[in-house]
Design an enzyme around this catalytic site. Structure first.
Site, PDB file in Angstrom:
ATOM      1  N   ASN A   1       0.850  -1.199   0.000  1.00  0.00           N
ATOM      2  CA  ASN A   1       0.000   0.000   0.000  1.00  0.00           C
ATOM      3  C   ASN A   1       0.882   1.245   0.000  1.00  0.00           C
ATOM      4  O   ASN A   1       1.939   1.287   0.637  1.00  0.00           O
ATOM      5  CB  ASN A   1      -1.008  -0.008   1.150  1.00  0.00           C
ATOM      6  CG  ASN A   1      -0.407  -0.201   2.524  1.00  0.00           C
ATOM      7  OD1 ASN A   1       0.619  -0.860   2.675  1.00  0.00           O
ATOM      8  ND2 ASN A   1      -1.025   0.360   3.541  1.00  0.00           N
TER       9      ASN A   1
ATOM     10  N   GLU B   1       0.398   5.177   0.625  1.00  0.00           N
ATOM     11  CA  GLU B   1      -0.515   6.221   1.111  1.00  0.00           C
ATOM     12  C   GLU B   1      -0.087   7.604   0.642  1.00  0.00           C
ATOM     13  O   GLU B   1       0.992   7.788   0.076  1.00  0.00           O
ATOM     14  CB  GLU B   1      -0.596   6.145   2.647  1.00  0.00           C
ATOM     15  CG  GLU B   1      -1.188   4.824   3.092  1.00  0.00           C
ATOM     16  CD  GLU B   1      -1.500   4.755   4.577  1.00  0.00           C
ATOM     17  OE1 GLU B   1      -1.051   5.625   5.348  1.00  0.00           O
ATOM     18  OE2 GLU B   1      -2.225   3.809   4.951  1.00  0.00           O
TER      19      GLU B   1
ATOM     20  N   CYS C   1      -4.045   0.675  -2.658  1.00  0.00           N
ATOM     21  CA  CYS C   1      -3.907  -0.561  -1.879  1.00  0.00           C
ATOM     22  C   CYS C   1      -2.807  -1.452  -2.468  1.00  0.00           C
ATOM     23  O   CYS C   1      -2.462  -1.352  -3.656  1.00  0.00           O
ATOM     24  CB  CYS C   1      -5.210  -1.348  -1.908  1.00  0.00           C
ATOM     25  SG  CYS C   1      -6.563  -0.588  -1.021  1.00  0.00           S
TER      26      CYS C   1
ATOM     27  N   GLU D   1      -2.962  -4.597  -3.218  1.00  0.00           N
ATOM     28  CA  GLU D   1      -3.449  -5.476  -4.288  1.00  0.00           C
ATOM     29  C   GLU D   1      -3.419  -4.750  -5.634  1.00  0.00           C
ATOM     30  O   GLU D   1      -2.979  -5.290  -6.650  1.00  0.00           O
ATOM     31  CB  GLU D   1      -4.898  -5.916  -4.008  1.00  0.00           C
ATOM     32  CG  GLU D   1      -5.076  -6.729  -2.746  1.00  0.00           C
ATOM     33  CD  GLU D   1      -5.397  -5.880  -1.520  1.00  0.00           C
ATOM     34  OE1 GLU D   1      -4.798  -4.783  -1.365  1.00  0.00           O
ATOM     35  OE2 GLU D   1      -6.231  -6.302  -0.716  1.00  0.00           O
TER      36      GLU D   1
ATOM     37  N   CYS E   1     -10.216  -4.975   0.029  1.00  0.00           N
ATOM     38  CA  CYS E   1     -11.331  -4.028   0.092  1.00  0.00           C
ATOM     39  C   CYS E   1     -12.216  -4.193  -1.149  1.00  0.00           C
ATOM     40  O   CYS E   1     -11.841  -4.873  -2.120  1.00  0.00           O
ATOM     41  CB  CYS E   1     -10.797  -2.595   0.182  1.00  0.00           C
ATOM     42  SG  CYS E   1     -10.213  -1.923  -1.379  1.00  0.00           S
TER      43      CYS E   1
ATOM     44  N   CYS F   1     -10.631  -3.238  -4.544  1.00  0.00           N
ATOM     45  CA  CYS F   1      -9.656  -4.233  -5.028  1.00  0.00           C
ATOM     46  C   CYS F   1     -10.351  -5.490  -5.533  1.00  0.00           C
ATOM     47  O   CYS F   1      -9.918  -6.102  -6.516  1.00  0.00           O
ATOM     48  CB  CYS F   1      -8.639  -4.559  -3.939  1.00  0.00           C
ATOM     49  SG  CYS F   1      -7.512  -3.178  -3.642  1.00  0.00           S
TER      50      CYS F   1
HETATM   51  N1  THU Z   1      -5.328  -1.409   2.277  1.00  0.00           N
HETATM   52  C1  THU Z   1      -4.769  -2.236   1.356  1.00  0.00           C
HETATM   53  O1  THU Z   1      -3.602  -2.086   0.977  1.00  0.00           O
HETATM   54  N2  THU Z   1      -5.543  -3.230   0.849  1.00  0.00           N
HETATM   55  C2  THU Z   1      -6.849  -3.446   1.170  1.00  0.00           C
HETATM   56  O2  THU Z   1      -7.502  -4.274   0.569  1.00  0.00           O
HETATM   57  C3  THU Z   1      -7.442  -2.695   2.296  1.00  0.00           C
HETATM   58  C4  THU Z   1      -6.684  -1.499   2.760  1.00  0.00           C
HETATM   59  C5  THU Z   1      -4.515  -0.299   2.793  1.00  0.00           C
HETATM   60  C6  THU Z   1      -4.963   1.069   2.366  1.00  0.00           C
HETATM   61  C7  THU Z   1      -4.442   1.940   3.475  1.00  0.00           C
HETATM   62  O3  THU Z   1      -3.104   2.306   3.175  1.00  0.00           O
HETATM   63  C8  THU Z   1      -4.425   1.049   4.696  1.00  0.00           C
HETATM   64  O4  THU Z   1      -4.548  -0.278   4.210  1.00  0.00           O
HETATM   65  C9  THU Z   1      -5.546   1.328   5.669  1.00  0.00           C
HETATM   66  O5  THU Z   1      -6.763   1.377   5.028  1.00  0.00           O
END
Ligand code: THU
Length: 145
Positions: A51, A53, A62, A64, A99, A102
């Site tokens: 991920n 940010e 994310c 994925e 999520c 994704c």
């Molecule tokens: N996140 C992912 O990388 N994948 C997901 O499927 C759910 C959330 C990350 C996004 C963000 O940087 C952190 O997790 C918190 O939401």
């Protein structure tokens, strides 16, 4: 066991290791939630992602989707499995399912009845579901055909 299931089982440990390593590269200063992903292509390659940010929050990507975009941008569009390893910073304490966004992006490139989504805490502790079980009645390119 179906061929695809066998292929994934043979590579599962390697995929989990790759996802856990990718998680160490997570850029998550705002949430502190670290996620790594490893995507197995039909050609046998593994693409990883973490991920990423952003201070404006919205542009966050994310793990994925990072892995999927890396693969697609190198000409790979057929996937057999993805491993996701996510937890708050530190030890792996959670199973972190993809999520909704994704799941939808995975559905663009994968057969929902075959694609395996694996969430892992370690090489030994993991759970597996088919994408179709995570995104039932999804809207896909079939709707637009
Ligand atoms: N996140 C992912 O990388 N994948 C997901 O499927 C759910 C959330 C990350 C996004 C963000 O940087 C952190 O997790 C918190 O939401």
């Amino acid at each position: 066991m179906e061929r695809q299931e066998e292929q994934v089982e043979q590579r599962r440990r390697e995929l989990i290791r790759a996802a856990l390593k990718a998680r160490t590269f997570s850029y998550s200063p705002y949430s502190g939630y670290q996620v790594g992903a490893a995507l197995l292509t039909e050609t046998g390659r593994i693409y990883t992602g973490c991920n990423v940010e952003n201070a404006a929050f919205g542009p966050t990507v994310c793990a994925e989707r990072t892995a999927i975009c890396k693969a697609v941008s190198e000409g790979e569009k057929k996937f057999l499995a993805i491993v996701v390893a996510g937890s708050p910073k530190g030890e792996m304490t959670q199973f972190s399912w993809p999520c909704g966004v994704c799941r939808q992006v995975l559905a663009e490139f994968c057969d929902p009845d075959r694609m395996q989504v694996i969430v892992a805490k370690s090489e030994e502790v993991f759970e597996t579901r088919l994408l179709g079980a995570l995104l039932p009645e999804g809207f896909t390119k079939k709707n637009l055909a």
